[in-house]
Design a protein around this motif. Structure first.
Motif, PDB file in Angstrom:
ATOM      1  N   GLU A 237      -0.559  16.693   2.882  1.00 10.89           N
ATOM      2  CA  GLU A 237       0.518  17.556   2.990  1.00 10.89           C
ATOM      3  C   GLU A 237       1.786  16.786   3.706  1.00 10.89           C
ATOM      4  O   GLU A 237       2.843  16.728   3.385  1.00 10.89           O
TER       5      GLU A 237
ATOM      6  N   ALA B 236       3.246  13.884   1.812  1.00  6.71           N
ATOM      7  CA  ALA B 236       4.045  14.166   0.911  1.00  6.71           C
ATOM      8  C   ALA B 236       5.454  14.749   1.312  1.00  6.71           C
ATOM      9  O   ALA B 236       6.508  14.346   0.980  1.00  6.71           O
TER      10      ALA B 236
ATOM     11  N   HIS C   6       7.526  11.554   2.615  1.00  4.58           N
ATOM     12  CA  HIS C   6       8.053  10.999   1.460  1.00  4.58           C
ATOM     13  C   HIS C   6       8.836  11.875   0.407  1.00  4.58           C
ATOM     14  O   HIS C   6       9.504  11.298  -0.614  1.00  4.58           O
ATOM     15  N   GLY C   7       9.323  12.978   0.897  1.00  7.10           N
ATOM     16  CA  GLY C   7      10.203  13.702   0.203  1.00  7.10           C
ATOM     17  C   GLY C   7       9.547  14.493  -1.205  1.00  7.10           C
ATOM     18  O   GLY C   7      10.154  14.880  -2.177  1.00  7.10           O
ATOM     19  N   LYS C   8       8.222  14.258  -1.254  1.00  6.12           N
ATOM     20  CA  LYS C   8       7.579  14.872  -2.494  1.00  6.12           C
ATOM     21  C   LYS C   8       7.068  16.221  -2.255  1.00  6.12           C
ATOM     22  O   LYS C   8       6.744  16.821  -3.385  1.00  6.12           O
ATOM     23  N   ALA C   9       7.477  16.943  -1.251  1.00  7.17           N
ATOM     24  CA  ALA C   9       6.957  18.296  -1.154  1.00  7.17           C
ATOM     25  C   ALA C   9       7.838  18.691  -0.003  1.00  7.17           C
ATOM     26  O   ALA C   9       8.310  18.245   0.860  1.00  7.17           O
TER      27      ALA C   9
END
Length: 96
Positions: free
Chosen positions: A15, A18, A21-24
């Motif tokens: 988590e 994520a 990396h700006g994915k969550a």
């Protein structure tokens, strides 16, 4: 380490990656306000040299903070918040 605890730790790391990396989205966000050093100093009525001595920094560092060329961080920012919130306590403790 228990398997369940290990699995929770691995999931937390995934988590975190994520989020980084700006994915969550982050579940919480904390915004720390930068103290206005000049306002703090003026509220307690000290000159730049007196306040720099109190904060245990050079006058040049204090001037950089006041002119927003640099910003206090870590212990200095925490101490400024204490001085702003409870100036009498802070001054008493720092002058002791």
């Amino acid at each position: 380490m228990e398997q369940a605890l290990f699995d929770d730790l691995v999931q937390s790391l995934k988590e975190a990656k994520a989020i980084a990396h700006g994915k969550a989205p982050a579940s919480r966000r904390f915004i720390v306000e930068k103290p206005d050093v000049k306002v703090v100093r003026e509220q307690i009525g000290l000159s730049q040299s007196e306040f720099a001595r109190l904060m245990r920094v050079s006058v040049k560092t204090l001037q950089n903070w006041e002119q927003h060329r640099r910003h206090p961080s870590g212990p200095a920012a925490a101490l400024l918040k204490i001085v702003l919130t409870a100036p009498e306590v802070a001054l008493k403790a720092l002058h002791a």
